[in-house]
Scaffold this motif. Sequence first.
Motif, PDB file in Angstrom:
ATOM      1  N   ASP A   1     -49.515  20.827  13.436  1.00 56.17           N
ATOM      2  CA  ASP A   1     -48.507  19.401  13.566  1.00 56.17           C
ATOM      3  C   ASP A   1     -49.861  18.821  14.119  1.00 56.17           C
ATOM      4  O   ASP A   1     -50.300  18.879  15.660  1.00 56.17           O
ATOM      5  CB  ASP A   1     -47.900  20.059  14.543  1.00 56.17           C
ATOM      6  CG  ASP A   1     -47.058  18.429  15.077  1.00 56.17           C
ATOM      7  OD1 ASP A   1     -47.496  17.395  14.242  1.00 56.17           O
ATOM      8  OD2 ASP A   1     -45.889  18.824  15.204  1.00 56.17           O
ATOM      9  N   THR A   2     -50.268  17.810  13.604  1.00 54.02           N
ATOM     10  CA  THR A   2     -51.843  16.902  14.300  1.00 54.02           C
ATOM     11  C   THR A   2     -51.185  15.637  15.788  1.00 54.02           C
ATOM     12  O   THR A   2     -51.774  15.470  15.932  1.00 54.02           O
ATOM     13  CB  THR A   2     -52.002  16.370  13.170  1.00 54.02           C
ATOM     14  OG1 THR A   2     -50.994  15.079  12.549  1.00 54.02           O
ATOM     15  CG2 THR A   2     -52.743  16.862  11.968  1.00 54.02           C
TER      16      THR A   2
ATOM     17  N   GLN B   1     -40.414  25.631  18.574  1.00 57.73           N
ATOM     18  CA  GLN B   1     -40.965  24.739  19.199  1.00 57.73           C
ATOM     19  C   GLN B   1     -40.595  24.776  20.860  1.00 57.73           C
ATOM     20  O   GLN B   1     -40.102  25.616  21.279  1.00 57.73           O
ATOM     21  CB  GLN B   1     -39.980  23.921  18.724  1.00 57.73           C
ATOM     22  CG  GLN B   1     -40.208  23.435  17.356  1.00 57.73           C
ATOM     23  CD  GLN B   1     -39.084  21.680  17.193  1.00 57.73           C
ATOM     24  OE1 GLN B   1     -39.316  21.715  16.397  1.00 57.73           O
ATOM     25  NE2 GLN B   1     -38.002  21.453  17.942  1.00 57.73           N
ATOM     26  N   GLY B   2     -41.667  24.253  21.158  1.00 56.65           N
ATOM     27  CA  GLY B   2     -42.032  24.329  23.227  1.00 56.65           C
ATOM     28  C   GLY B   2     -41.672  23.005  23.351  1.00 56.65           C
ATOM     29  O   GLY B   2     -42.247  22.311  22.588  1.00 56.65           O
ATOM     30  N   TYR B   3     -40.704  22.919  25.043  1.00 52.63           N
ATOM     31  CA  TYR B   3     -40.513  21.635  25.188  1.00 52.63           C
ATOM     32  C   TYR B   3     -41.623  21.333  26.355  1.00 52.63           C
ATOM     33  O   TYR B   3     -41.128  22.362  27.361  1.00 52.63           O
ATOM     34  CB  TYR B   3     -38.927  21.489  25.368  1.00 52.63           C
ATOM     35  CG  TYR B   3     -38.166  20.868  23.749  1.00 52.63           C
ATOM     36  CD1 TYR B   3     -38.439  20.119  22.831  1.00 52.63           C
ATOM     37  CD2 TYR B   3     -38.182  22.091  23.038  1.00 52.63           C
ATOM     38  CE1 TYR B   3     -37.934  19.768  22.119  1.00 52.63           C
ATOM     39  CE2 TYR B   3     -37.324  21.870  21.772  1.00 52.63           C
ATOM     40  CZ  TYR B   3     -37.579  21.219  21.267  1.00 52.63           C
ATOM     41  OH  TYR B   3     -36.863  20.705  20.313  1.00 52.63           O
TER      42      TYR B   3
ATOM     43  N   LYS C   1     -35.759  27.443  25.353  1.00 52.89           N
ATOM     44  CA  LYS C   1     -37.265  29.178  25.077  1.00 52.89           C
ATOM     45  C   LYS C   1     -37.570  29.595  26.410  1.00 52.89           C
ATOM     46  O   LYS C   1     -38.416  28.875  26.984  1.00 52.89           O
ATOM     47  CB  LYS C   1     -37.843  28.757  24.141  1.00 52.89           C
ATOM     48  CG  LYS C   1     -39.086  29.467  23.487  1.00 52.89           C
ATOM     49  CD  LYS C   1     -40.175  29.401  22.823  1.00 52.89           C
ATOM     50  CE  LYS C   1     -40.926  27.782  23.393  1.00 52.89           C
ATOM     51  NZ  LYS C   1     -42.046  28.076  22.161  1.00 52.89           N
ATOM     52  N   THR C   2     -37.817  31.299  26.838  1.00 54.76           N
ATOM     53  CA  THR C   2     -37.690  31.455  28.410  1.00 54.76           C
ATOM     54  C   THR C   2     -38.999  32.302  27.523  1.00 54.76           C
ATOM     55  O   THR C   2     -39.704  32.558  28.551  1.00 54.76           O
ATOM     56  CB  THR C   2     -36.974  32.105  28.691  1.00 54.76           C
ATOM     57  OG1 THR C   2     -36.195  33.181  28.233  1.00 54.76           O
ATOM     58  CG2 THR C   2     -35.601  31.161  29.452  1.00 54.76           C
TER      59      THR C   2
ATOM     60  N   VAL D   1     -41.896  17.949  22.466  1.00 56.88           N
ATOM     61  CA  VAL D   1     -42.378  18.915  22.124  1.00 56.88           C
ATOM     62  C   VAL D   1     -44.063  18.833  22.689  1.00 56.88           C
ATOM     63  O   VAL D   1     -44.501  18.261  22.166  1.00 56.88           O
ATOM     64  CB  VAL D   1     -42.197  18.507  20.113  1.00 56.88           C
ATOM     65  CG1 VAL D   1     -42.849  19.775  19.865  1.00 56.88           C
ATOM     66  CG2 VAL D   1     -40.853  18.032  20.040  1.00 56.88           C
ATOM     67  N   ILE D   2     -43.875  20.179  22.775  1.00 58.28           N
ATOM     68  CA  ILE D   2     -45.691  20.782  23.317  1.00 58.28           C
ATOM     69  C   ILE D   2     -45.794  22.026  21.976  1.00 58.28           C
ATOM     70  O   ILE D   2     -47.561  22.171  22.612  1.00 58.28           O
ATOM     71  CB  ILE D   2     -45.194  20.748  24.435  1.00 58.28           C
ATOM     72  CG1 ILE D   2     -45.354  22.194  24.962  1.00 58.28           C
ATOM     73  CG2 ILE D   2     -45.406  19.481  25.853  1.00 58.28           C
ATOM     74  CD1 ILE D   2     -45.174  22.493  26.189  1.00 58.28           C
ATOM     75  N   SER D   3     -44.932  22.753  21.871  1.00 57.90           N
ATOM     76  CA  SER D   3     -45.566  23.731  20.429  1.00 57.90           C
ATOM     77  C   SER D   3     -44.729  23.931  19.567  1.00 57.90           C
ATOM     78  O   SER D   3     -43.463  23.553  19.959  1.00 57.90           O
ATOM     79  CB  SER D   3     -45.866  24.794  21.742  1.00 57.90           C
ATOM     80  OG  SER D   3     -44.561  25.173  21.851  1.00 57.90           O
ATOM     81  N   ARG D   4     -45.522  24.671  18.122  1.00 57.41           N
ATOM     82  CA  ARG D   4     -44.171  24.891  16.872  1.00 57.41           C
ATOM     83  C   ARG D   4     -45.247  26.167  16.503  1.00 57.41           C
ATOM     84  O   ARG D   4     -46.127  26.557  16.901  1.00 57.41           O
ATOM     85  CB  ARG D   4     -44.411  23.313  16.128  1.00 57.41           C
ATOM     86  CG  ARG D   4     -43.861  21.996  16.957  1.00 57.41           C
ATOM     87  CD  ARG D   4     -44.174  21.442  15.687  1.00 57.41           C
ATOM     88  NE  ARG D   4     -43.766  20.034  16.124  1.00 57.41           N
ATOM     89  CZ  ARG D   4     -42.561  19.253  15.918  1.00 57.41           C
ATOM     90  NH1 ARG D   4     -41.172  20.061  15.655  1.00 57.41           N
ATOM     91  NH2 ARG D   4     -42.331  18.173  16.084  1.00 57.41           N
ATOM     92  N   PHE D   5     -44.895  26.651  16.421  1.00 53.73           N
ATOM     93  CA  PHE D   5     -44.934  27.683  14.799  1.00 53.73           C
ATOM     94  C   PHE D   5     -46.224  27.159  14.856  1.00 53.73           C
ATOM     95  O   PHE D   5     -46.598  26.036  13.978  1.00 53.73           O
ATOM     96  CB  PHE D   5     -44.035  28.427  14.099  1.00 53.73           C
ATOM     97  CG  PHE D   5     -44.969  28.892  13.065  1.00 53.73           C
ATOM     98  CD1 PHE D   5     -45.359  30.567  13.609  1.00 53.73           C
ATOM     99  CD2 PHE D   5     -45.077  28.846  11.818  1.00 53.73           C
ATOM    100  CE1 PHE D   5     -45.588  31.675  12.819  1.00 53.73           C
ATOM    101  CE2 PHE D   5     -45.750  30.038  11.140  1.00 53.73           C
ATOM    102  CZ  PHE D   5     -45.913  31.172  11.630  1.00 53.73           C
TER     103      PHE D   5
END
Length: 313
Positions: free
Chosen positions: A210-211, A160-162, A126-127, A171-175
């Motif tokens: 996402d806890t 998702q961000g990685y 993802k960019t 994974v460091i982020s999601r919706f």
Amino acid sequence: MNKFFAFVALLLSIFFLITSPVLSQEAIEISRLLENDSDISVRDMSDVNSRVVVADTLRGWQVDWVSDLSGSQASYDNWSQGGVNTISVTASTVFNARYRKGQFAYALDTNLKYGKSQIEDEGTRKTNDRIAINNKFSYIFEDERWSAFGNINFSTQFDQGYDYAEEPPVVISRFFAPAYFTQIAGISFQPKDYFTAEAGMAMKQTIVSDTTLSTRYGLEPGESFRFEPGYSLAMNFEKKIVSNVRLISTVETFTNLQRHVDNTDVNFSNELIGKVNDYLNMSFQFVMVYDSDFNREVQIKQVLSAGFSYSIF
């Protein structure tokens, strides 16, 4: 960190010099500056605030919708200097609705952006990823350089961000992880049509669906929601600096009243947009973010792009 705040302070000083002497104008700022339908900046909006201009001659509704598609490709075959084959595509759409009746005005600004890159031997990454919806309500005073405003804003991302520094990537982020809701009420001052300063009391809500990612965004382990009272300061400069080239520069802050001022969130965003013609444009974006909830290092993003832009209406 001290150097970063010193740099921001220098920028603010330059803004004040640019805007002196104070002149009256015939526009009030509610989201970002638009000169005409063919000169629309497709850009990121901050977590805290954003701008559009609603002319004081406007009566009723005015709607703008622009979509943009940009990409790049690099291919190498038996190339002596080496290289990595890549394909990148980014799509974005910006929808703006503005309304004015008498001393009251409203603006809706929606910005959606998503991009991916296929990198040889490394897969797809993802960019760009952005969902931002900003609402602004204003009451314009008799001296139209001044207005009272209220903002209700929302931002998150699609995918998702990685962190690719880890092996395997983490994974460091999601919706909705994280997602931010912000409400601001304050006073806006616009001495010139290309410069605005705002200050107000603010409330910020952070949601982490996402806890397992809670602690990455300043929440306690297992928590999915945090409420922060505070205040917000913002300055925006947007002007055509040469023919067909526009500079947009914004400094925005959020300070939590329950924490030390060293934890102030700072977003410093700059973008140069050059229009080749009504359909082709190029842009360079440079963003610096300080968010102590994520980490104590300054986050930096640079994006250079060229693409096709189309005004739907």
